[in-house]
Motif scaffolding. Structure first.
Motif, PDB file in Angstrom:
ATOM      1  N   THR A 184      34.649  92.793  32.204  1.00 28.38           N
ATOM      2  CA  THR A 184      35.372  92.026  33.214  1.00 28.38           C
ATOM      3  C   THR A 184      35.086  90.543  33.095  1.00 28.38           C
ATOM      4  N   HIS A 185      33.817  90.193  32.980  1.00 25.88           N
ATOM      5  CA  HIS A 185      33.465  88.774  32.912  1.00 25.88           C
ATOM      6  C   HIS A 185      34.043  88.120  31.665  1.00 25.88           C
ATOM      7  N   ASN A 186      33.763  88.707  30.504  1.00 27.15           N
ATOM      8  CA  ASN A 186      34.179  88.061  29.257  1.00 27.15           C
ATOM      9  C   ASN A 186      35.688  88.020  29.104  1.00 27.15           C
ATOM     10  N   LEU A 187      36.377  89.084  29.512  1.00 23.07           N
ATOM     11  CA  LEU A 187      37.838  89.043  29.427  1.00 23.07           C
ATOM     12  C   LEU A 187      38.422  88.019  30.393  1.00 23.07           C
ATOM     13  N   SER A 188      37.841  87.923  31.583  1.00 16.15           N
ATOM     14  CA  SER A 188      38.339  86.926  32.533  1.00 16.15           C
ATOM     15  C   SER A 188      38.164  85.524  31.984  1.00 16.15           C
ATOM     16  N   VAL A 189      36.996  85.257  31.388  1.00 15.52           N
ATOM     17  CA  VAL A 189      36.762  83.937  30.788  1.00 15.52           C
ATOM     18  C   VAL A 189      37.704  83.702  29.618  1.00 15.52           C
ATOM     19  N   MET A 190      37.892  84.712  28.779  1.00 16.16           N
ATOM     20  CA  MET A 190      38.777  84.549  27.619  1.00 16.16           C
ATOM     21  C   MET A 190      40.219  84.306  28.049  1.00 16.16           C
ATOM     22  N   VAL A 191      40.674  85.026  29.084  1.00 16.27           N
ATOM     23  CA  VAL A 191      42.036  84.807  29.573  1.00 16.27           C
ATOM     24  C   VAL A 191      42.188  83.395  30.119  1.00 16.27           C
ATOM     25  N   ALA A 192      41.194  82.955  30.914  1.00 19.03           N
ATOM     26  CA  ALA A 192      41.269  81.607  31.477  1.00 19.03           C
ATOM     27  C   ALA A 192      41.260  80.553  30.382  1.00 19.03           C
ATOM     28  N   LEU A 193      40.403  80.710  29.378  1.00 22.69           N
ATOM     29  CA  LEU A 193      40.351  79.758  28.268  1.00 22.69           C
ATOM     30  C   LEU A 193      41.637  79.763  27.461  1.00 22.69           C
ATOM     31  N   THR A 194      42.198  80.947  27.250  1.00 16.35           N
ATOM     32  CA  THR A 194      43.460  81.030  26.498  1.00 16.35           C
ATOM     33  C   THR A 194      44.587  80.361  27.261  1.00 16.35           C
ATOM     34  N   ASP A 195      44.660  80.582  28.571  1.00 15.14           N
ATOM     35  CA  ASP A 195      45.688  79.911  29.376  1.00 15.14           C
ATOM     36  C   ASP A 195      45.530  78.401  29.299  1.00 15.14           C
ATOM     37  N   ALA A 196      44.277  77.941  29.353  1.00 11.81           N
ATOM     38  CA  ALA A 196      44.043  76.495  29.258  1.00 11.81           C
ATOM     39  C   ALA A 196      44.436  75.964  27.888  1.00 11.81           C
ATOM     40  N   ALA A 197      44.153  76.747  26.848  1.00  6.71           N
ATOM     41  CA  ALA A 197      44.517  76.320  25.500  1.00  6.71           C
ATOM     42  C   ALA A 197      46.031  76.232  25.346  1.00  6.71           C
TER      43      ALA A 197
END
Length: 374
Positions: free
Chosen positions: A178-191
């Motif tokens: 949950t944590h890592n996917l949430s961070v990855m999704v947020a970073l991808t959206d920002a990218a």
């Protein structure tokens, strides 16, 4: 059954070889009456003793001395081996009465005491031997029952250990994924949002996505127990604890949730499992804030370490998260945090703050165990 058959046959053969043909019927019949009931002594000890005693009384009335009287001792031994103390005493009294009658009638030259004492000693020996056999049998049965119960208890404890381990792995995997996917999704959206106007920020975000993914794989391998201690990742990625909260705060800030960290007290002496519990509690609380709050939300994690307790407070400035029909936030994150806190004797509180935002609070008691909390 074989021993009884052999004894009966030997007694009958002895009578057949000792008595002349014209005097054989009565001794042979009495010997058969004394010896043959022994074939059923294990099935009905008291009945066999009664039958043998009755045959011995008839023998006494007939005035015939026979070696088959040993059957009385065998029957008494069997009763003592299969019955309680009171029944054994009663059976011994019956046999002793026969001994008294026999000695009174057949004692030679008026010598009564010596044979009476000798035969009485054999009666007592037979009864004591049978009681010892019964006691030994009861002891062995109790030991077997104890071993059976111990085996069942061990199987039960093993099942509990498996269940606890499955729960631990499930909780860990939930937090990691949950944590890592949430961070990855947020970073991808920002990218994606900055790929045209700020390519450098996009590249940095994607690099952090890759690093987050590698960290997630490392954590999963460790949780599933397949990460070998001699692999380089074991030293490069130690078990997360309070010292790694700073990196977690930076990661959350990079994903879009500015996070401040405040740690008071010496945490270096805390057990590794307690530190991992604190790390997972903060991680889950920040992940929920990242998932359920809008942009612009800020979070704060405060850790207070004392000799016997660790207090964890995580707050954010975001609006109240959505609730399920039951009135609680959806998902399993808060349930997992409660389980972790309970393992250390703590009670977790999670809910809206009076001045807005959301807060998570718990206090871990280090003397309450927590071996499976991690």
């Amino acid at each position: 059954m074989v021993a009884e058959s052999v004894l009966s046959a030997l007694l009958l053969l002895h009578i057949a070889a000792t008595y002349p043909p014209h005097g054989l019927p009565v001794p042979l019949a009495l010997t058969a009456a004394l010896a043959l009931p022994l074939l059923w002594r294990r099935r009905a000890p008291l009945a066999v003793l009664g039958a043998v005693a009755a045959a011995a009384l008839i023998q006494w009335l007939a005035g015939v001395q026979l070696p088959a009287d040993i059957a009385l001792l065998v029957a008494l031994y069997t009763v003592a081996a299969h019955s309680g103390r009171r029944v054994t005493l009663a059976a011994g009294a019956v046999v002793e009465a026969g001994v008294l009658l026999a000695c009174l009638r057949w004692a030679t030259d008026g010598v009564f005491l010596a044979p009476f004492v000798a035969v009485t000693a054999t009666v007592v020996a037979a009864a004591v031997l049978g009681m010892n056999v019964r006691t030994t049998r009861a002891y062995l049965a109790a030991e077997q029952e104890r071993a059976r119960r111990l085996e069942l208890e061990q199987e039960h404890l093993a099942r509990l250990a498996v269940t606890e381990e499955r729960t631990r792995i499930t909780r860990e995997m939930h937090d990691i994924v949950t944590h890592n996917l949430s961070v990855m999704v947020a970073l991808t959206d920002a990218a994606l949002a900055t790929q045209h106007r700020a390519p450098d920020r996009t590249t940095a975000a994607m690099v952090q996505v890759a690093e987050t993914g590698r960290q997630a794989l490392t954590d999963m391998r460790r949780t599933l127990g397949v990460l070998r201690s001699d692999e380089p990742d074991a030293e490069r990625h130690p078990l997360p604890g309070i010292a790694q909260l700073a990196a977690l705060a930076d990661q959350m800030a990079a994903a879009g949730l500015p996070t401040s960290l405040d740690v008071h007290g010496d945490h270096t002496q805390l057990p590794a499992t307690a530190q991992l519990t604190v790390y997972r509690l903060v991680q889950e609380a920040l992940t929920n804030a990242l998932k359920h709050t809008p942009a612009g939300t800020r979070a704060t994690a405060r850790i207070r370490c004392t000799t016997g307790t660790v207090t964890v407070d995580v707050t954010d400035t975001g609006p109240r998260p959505p609730r399920t029909p039951a009135g609680r936030p959806s998902g399993h994150g808060i349930t997992g945090m409660r389980e972790r806190a309970t393992a250390y004797g703590g009670t977790l509180r999670a809910g809206p703050l009076p001045d807005g935002g959301w807060g998570v609070h718990t206090r871990l008691h280090l003397g309450s165990g927590g071996a499976t909390a991690a």
